[in-house]
Each structure stands twice: as structure tokens, then as C-alpha cells.
Scaffold this motif. Structure first.
Motif, PDB file in Angstrom:
ATOM      1  N   VAL A  34      -0.623  24.136 -13.041  1.00  0.00           N
ATOM      2  CA  VAL A  34       0.679  23.532 -12.735  1.00  0.00           C
ATOM      3  C   VAL A  34       0.421  22.281 -11.902  1.00  0.00           C
ATOM      4  N   ALA A  35       0.747  21.118 -12.475  1.00  0.00           N
ATOM      5  CA  ALA A  35       0.504  19.851 -11.774  1.00  0.00           C
ATOM      6  C   ALA A  35       1.544  19.666 -10.680  1.00  0.00           C
ATOM      7  N   VAL A  36       1.094  19.223  -9.518  1.00  0.00           N
ATOM      8  CA  VAL A  36       1.991  18.969  -8.388  1.00  0.00           C
ATOM      9  C   VAL A  36       1.638  17.636  -7.728  1.00  0.00           C
ATOM     10  N   SER A  37       2.458  17.229  -6.763  1.00  0.00           N
ATOM     11  CA  SER A  37       2.358  15.872  -6.229  1.00  0.00           C
ATOM     12  C   SER A  37       1.147  15.624  -5.331  1.00  0.00           C
ATOM     13  N   ASN A  38       0.592  16.653  -4.736  1.00  0.00           N
ATOM     14  CA  ASN A  38      -0.623  16.484  -3.924  1.00  0.00           C
ATOM     15  C   ASN A  38      -1.211  17.858  -3.596  1.00  0.00           C
ATOM     16  N   GLY A  39      -2.337  17.856  -2.919  1.00  0.00           N
ATOM     17  CA  GLY A  39      -3.014  19.117  -2.613  1.00  0.00           C
ATOM     18  C   GLY A  39      -2.252  19.964  -1.601  1.00  0.00           C
ATOM     19  N   THR A  40      -1.573  19.287  -0.680  1.00  0.00           N
ATOM     20  CA  THR A  40      -0.779  20.003   0.325  1.00  0.00           C
ATOM     21  C   THR A  40       0.355  20.760  -0.361  1.00  0.00           C
ATOM     22  N   ASP A  41       1.017  20.092  -1.301  1.00  0.00           N
ATOM     23  CA  ASP A  41       2.096  20.758  -2.040  1.00  0.00           C
ATOM     24  C   ASP A  41       1.556  21.871  -2.931  1.00  0.00           C
ATOM     25  N   ALA A  42       0.338  21.730  -3.434  1.00  0.00           N
ATOM     26  CA  ALA A  42      -0.268  22.816  -4.230  1.00  0.00           C
ATOM     27  C   ALA A  42      -0.348  24.074  -3.362  1.00  0.00           C
ATOM     28  N   LEU A  43      -0.777  23.911  -2.114  1.00  0.00           N
ATOM     29  CA  LEU A  43      -0.861  25.052  -1.190  1.00  0.00           C
ATOM     30  C   LEU A  43       0.527  25.564  -0.829  1.00  0.00           C
ATOM     31  N   ALA A 186       5.822  28.979  -9.589  1.00  0.00           N
ATOM     32  CA  ALA A 186       5.399  27.693  -9.025  1.00  0.00           C
ATOM     33  C   ALA A 186       6.077  26.541  -9.783  1.00  0.00           C
ATOM     34  N   ARG A 187       6.125  26.643 -11.101  1.00  0.00           N
ATOM     35  CA  ARG A 187       6.736  25.604 -11.932  1.00  0.00           C
ATOM     36  C   ARG A 187       8.229  25.454 -11.600  1.00  0.00           C
ATOM     37  N   PHE A 188       8.863  26.580 -11.343  1.00  0.00           N
ATOM     38  CA  PHE A 188      10.285  26.615 -10.997  1.00  0.00           C
ATOM     39  C   PHE A 188      10.516  25.968  -9.623  1.00  0.00           C
ATOM     40  N   LEU A 189       9.764  26.392  -8.619  1.00  0.00           N
ATOM     41  CA  LEU A 189       9.989  25.892  -7.257  1.00  0.00           C
ATOM     42  C   LEU A 189       9.673  24.409  -7.124  1.00  0.00           C
ATOM     43  N   LYS A 190       8.622  23.943  -7.823  1.00  0.00           N
ATOM     44  CA  LYS A 190       8.220  22.543  -7.644  1.00  0.00           C
ATOM     45  C   LYS A 190       9.200  21.585  -8.316  1.00  0.00           C
ATOM     46  N   ASP A 191      10.069  22.102  -9.178  1.00  0.00           N
ATOM     47  CA  ASP A 191      10.978  21.256  -9.954  1.00  0.00           C
ATOM     48  C   ASP A 191      12.431  21.611  -9.646  1.00  0.00           C
ATOM     49  N   HIS A 192      12.782  21.589  -8.340  1.00  0.00           N
ATOM     50  CA  HIS A 192      14.164  21.768  -7.878  1.00  0.00           C
ATOM     51  C   HIS A 192      14.746  23.158  -8.112  1.00  0.00           C
ATOM     52  N   ALA A 193      13.897  24.134  -8.449  1.00  0.00           N
ATOM     53  CA  ALA A 193      14.377  25.506  -8.657  1.00  0.00           C
ATOM     54  C   ALA A 193      15.551  25.553  -9.637  1.00  0.00           C
ATOM     55  N   MET A 194      15.382  24.809 -10.718  1.00  0.00           N
ATOM     56  CA  MET A 194      16.457  24.785 -11.721  1.00  0.00           C
ATOM     57  C   MET A 194      16.185  25.868 -12.759  1.00  0.00           C
ATOM     58  N   ASP A 195      17.223  26.575 -13.104  1.00  0.00           N
ATOM     59  CA  ASP A 195      17.138  27.605 -14.138  1.00  0.00           C
ATOM     60  C   ASP A 195      16.558  26.967 -15.411  1.00  0.00           C
ATOM     61  N   PRO A 196      15.450  27.504 -15.937  1.00  0.00           N
ATOM     62  CA  PRO A 196      14.809  26.857 -17.087  1.00  0.00           C
ATOM     63  C   PRO A 196      15.701  26.796 -18.330  1.00  0.00           C
ATOM     64  N   GLY A 206      15.432  24.380  -4.006  1.00  0.00           N
ATOM     65  CA  GLY A 206      14.098  24.062  -4.536  1.00  0.00           C
ATOM     66  C   GLY A 206      13.451  22.874  -3.851  1.00  0.00           C
ATOM     67  N   PHE A 207      12.394  22.386  -4.473  1.00  0.00           N
ATOM     68  CA  PHE A 207      11.616  21.266  -3.940  1.00  0.00           C
ATOM     69  C   PHE A 207      11.332  20.289  -5.073  1.00  0.00           C
ATOM     70  N   ASN A 208      10.999  19.056  -4.733  1.00  0.00           N
ATOM     71  CA  ASN A 208      10.451  18.152  -5.736  1.00  0.00           C
ATOM     72  C   ASN A 208       8.994  17.900  -5.369  1.00  0.00           C
ATOM     73  N   CYS A 209       8.105  18.594  -6.041  1.00  0.00           N
ATOM     74  CA  CYS A 209       6.662  18.430  -5.804  1.00  0.00           C
ATOM     75  C   CYS A 209       5.979  18.137  -7.137  1.00  0.00           C
ATOM     76  N   ARG A 210       6.528  17.182  -7.887  1.00  0.00           N
ATOM     77  CA  ARG A 210       6.030  16.939  -9.236  1.00  0.00           C
ATOM     78  C   ARG A 210       5.009  15.804  -9.283  1.00  0.00           C
ATOM     79  N   LEU A 211       4.091  15.912 -10.219  1.00  0.00           N
ATOM     80  CA  LEU A 211       3.143  14.825 -10.509  1.00  0.00           C
ATOM     81  C   LEU A 211       3.789  13.959 -11.588  1.00  0.00           C
ATOM     82  N   THR A 212       3.561  12.648 -11.550  1.00  0.00           N
ATOM     83  CA  THR A 212       4.158  11.799 -12.597  1.00  0.00           C
ATOM     84  C   THR A 212       3.234  11.718 -13.813  1.00  0.00           C
TER      85      THR A 212
END
Ligand SMILES: *Cc1c(COP(=O)(O)O)cnc(C)c1O
Length: 357
Positions: A34-43, A186-196, A206-212
Motif C-alpha cells: 500500500v503506497a503512502v506519502s512517506n515512511g512516517t505515515d507508513a508507520l 490501511a488502504r481505507f484509512l490512508k484515503d479519507h476512510a471513504m466507503d469503497p 480518515g487521513f490523506n496519506c497518499r502517494l501521487t
């Protein structure tokens, strides 16, 4: 990156994100990445996905990058610091055993400076106590422990692609796991916790921890060069080993018999006399135009963590982390370094240490 720009998919949806995740999962030998915006957000996203929250404790090495402890605080939980092994600077398994309590929820095993933690001992402990074992692989892309690639051994692995890491996307990170439920969470939380299945229905805060997609394009290109980038760093360390041969007051990057480390930074750890001279050595290096970095400051010495619990092998406190931290120095080891640069830096280091003696 040009392809990503031209495609118009510049944010976090796009073919390169999917490809980078697939390639990275294959590289680590896991089912999901699951790609995220940085290593801190990965943790952070990993700990949140594991349900770490108020009232929980998370075991963290006493000497590592401070983000590892900060994310525990941001989950509302408490970091409990554990001393490191003198030989290879990762969590001391016997000290972890002393630190575990009924409130322990997770252990974050950092593979420090490219050397894997003793995942055998930690897996056994985590299993026996029912806590999640998370690997922080930010400094160790491609290292392995008893033949298993880091990022595939614990419940999840967390990677960073910051500019000084082994591969980079400028800023970026990745969570690796073979636990499908954890990956989905993880995919859900990093992308605003939006119902898929229902757009704009956010079932949690949720959070925005996405990689572009642009960063992911860079990541795919870096994956193609990973072997070459690893080999460059190995070669640089070999040059330092040759040039510093016979300097018996210091040792370079360690290697346990059960480990296959990678080179992140070139590390020097010296004796107690070197610890006293280290900052002077760094100043002499600077005079010759050679940059260096001290080892990480032990986390319990930092203001946010002064009152945290700290456990060693035999008693409270982290004497090994304190000693290694004071006696440790990183020498130039980045990608742009030529063989001549490495020889110049090593000769400068030898001259500096001799000037201090
Ligand atoms: C670099 C690093 C991080 C943080 O990664 P960022 O991408 O900078 O957020 C976390 N843990 C360790 C051990 C690191 O070295």
C-alpha cells in the motif's frame, strides 16, 4: 514521470501507483503493498490499522529516527523504549521481553542502518505475548534475515522513499503485508476512510496519506535501478573498509552471522575515546569539505520522551543506545558519490582521527 504528467493522472490515482505497489510487493515477497506519502505515515497508518490507541503501549528501540516514537504518540498510545544490541544496533530481544506488559499492543522492530533486527527472537516473543510485530524497513530495502526479506517477516513492513534512503520518490512510503484485512484497512484509512463502494460516505475520520502517481512513476524507475543503487553503496563501503584498514579504534557496518544487511549509510562506531573526539573529528572533516552525521540521539533523551519507560537487558535505562549513539558517525555514502570522493572522505577521516590522537 513525463508519461505520468502527460496522462493527466497527477494525483493519487493512476497506473504507476498500481504498478509500483505490485512491483514492491513482489520485491518483498508479500501479497499486498500500500503506497503512502512517506515512511512516517507508513508507520502511523499501520499502527492505526492494527488498532493501536489510548491505553496501549508500543515497544520502540531507544536509538532510531524519532518518527518511530512520534507516530505512537499520535495514535494516543505510549512509546516504551527498549535498549539496542551492542553488535548490530537493533532491538535487544531479552530487553524486549522485560518491557512487555499486558498493555503492549505492538513492537516496532527497526532494521537499523541497513542491518536486520533479530526477527527470529522477536517473532517468538510477539507470538507468545499476542502483540503485533511491525518492521520498520526505512533504512533496509532488500536486507534479509535468515533468508527472509525484510518487510515480509512481521505483520507488516514500513518503508520510506525519502531522498536519503536506498531508493527515493522525493517523499514517499510503502506498507507491505500478506494480511489482506490489514492491507484493506490501511488502504481505507490512508484515503479519507471513504466507503469503497459509496462515494463521499466516510464511515470514520480518515487521513490523506497518499502517494501521487508522479512519485510512483519515479518509484517504478528506481525499482529498475535498485540492484545498481545497492551495488554502488556496497562498493562505497568496500572502499572505506580498504582505506580505514588497521584503524583498530573504530569499526564499520556490522554483520551478524544470520543476517544479510544492505548498506544504507556508511557507519563508524568507535571506542570511548573516539566518542569524546567525535564532534571534533566531524569539525575537521567539515574543514576539508566532507559532510558527516552523528548517530541518532537516544530517544529517551529528547524532550517529548524524557518521562517514558526505558528498559535494558538487566535494568532500566538504555546504556548501550547511549554509548553507541555517542560513538557513532555516518560518513558520506549517498548515490552521487564517486570512488574518488569515497577515497577522499576516507583519507580525510583517517587524518582527522590521527590529528585528535
Ligand atoms: C527515514 C525513517 C523514517 C521516516 O521516513 P520519512 O519518509 O522521512 O517519513 C522512519 N523510520 C526510520 C527508521 C527512518 O530511518
Amino acid at each position: 514521470m513525463t508519461e505520468a504528467l502527460r496522462s493527466g493522472w497527477v494525483s493519487s490515482i493512476g497506473a504507476f501507483v498500481d504498478r509500483f505497489e505490485r512491483e514492491f510487493a513482489a520485491f518483498c515477497g508479500v501479497d499486498h503493498a500500500v503506497a503512502v506519502s512517506n515512511g512516517t505515515d507508513a508507520l502511523f497508518i499501520t499502527l492505526r490499522s492494527l488498532g493501536v490507541g489510548p491505553g496501549d503501549e508500543v515497544i520502540v528501540p531507544a536509538m532510531t529516527f524519532a518518527a518511530v516514537a512520534a507516530v505512537v504518540v499520535h495514535c494516543g498510545a505510549e512509546p516504551v523504549f527498549v535498549d539496542i544490541e551492542a553488535d548490530y544496533w537493533c532491538l535487544d530481544v531479552r530487553a524486549v521481553e522485560r518491557a512487555l506488559s499486558p498493555r503492549s499492543k505492538a513492537i516496532v522492530a527497526v532494521h537499523s542502518y541497513g542491518h536486520p533486527a533479530d526477527m527470529g527472537g522477536l517473532t517468538e516473543l510477539a507470538g507468545r505475548h499476542g502483540v503485533a510485530l511491525v518492521e520498520d524497513c526505512a533504512e533496509a530495502h532488500g536486507a534479509s534475515c535468515r533468508g527472509k526479506t525484510v518487510g515480509s517477516i512481521g505483520r507488516a513492513g514500513c518503508f520510506s522513499f525519502y531522498g536519503n534512503k536506498i531508493i527515493t520518490t522525493g517523499e514517499g512510503g510503502m506498507i507491505t503485508t500478506s494480511d489482506a484485512e490489514l492491507a484493506a484497512r490501511a488502504r481505507f484509512l490512508k484515503d479519507h476512510a471513504m466507503d469503497p463502494t459509496r462515494r463521499y460516505v466516510h464511515t470514520e475520520a480518515g487521513f490523506n496519506c497518499r502517494l501521487t502517481n508522479l512519485q510512483a512513476a519515479l518509484g517504478c524507475a528506481q525499482m529498475e535501478r535498485l540492484d545498481e543503487l545497492q551495488a554502488n553503496r556496497r562498493r562505497v563501503l568496500e572502499i572505506y573498509r580498504e582505506e580505514l584498514h588497521g584503524l583498530d579504534r573504530i569499526r564499520l557496518n556490522p554483520r551478524a552471522a544470520w543476517a544479510d544487511p544492505v548498506v544504507w549509510m556508511v557507519c563508524v562506531v568507535g571506542d570511548d575515546r573516539f566518542a569524546e573526539q567525535r564532534d571534533r573529528v566531524a569539525a575537521l572533516l567539515r574543514d576539508r569539505g566532507i559532510d558527516s552525521r552523528p548517530f541518532f540521539v537516544p530517544l529517551p533523551e529528547l524532550p517529548p520522551y524524557r518521562h517514558a519507560r526505558v528498559h535494558g537487558t538487566a535494568s532500566d535505562g538504555a546504556p548501550v543506545a547511549r554509548r553507541i549513539s555517542r560513538a557513532g558517525l555516518n560518513l558520506p555514502s549517498g548515490h552521487g558519490l564517486t570512488e574518488a570522493d569515497a577515497r577522499y572522505a576516507a583519507a580525510g577521516f583517517r587524518a582527522a582521527i590521527e590529528a585528535c590522537s
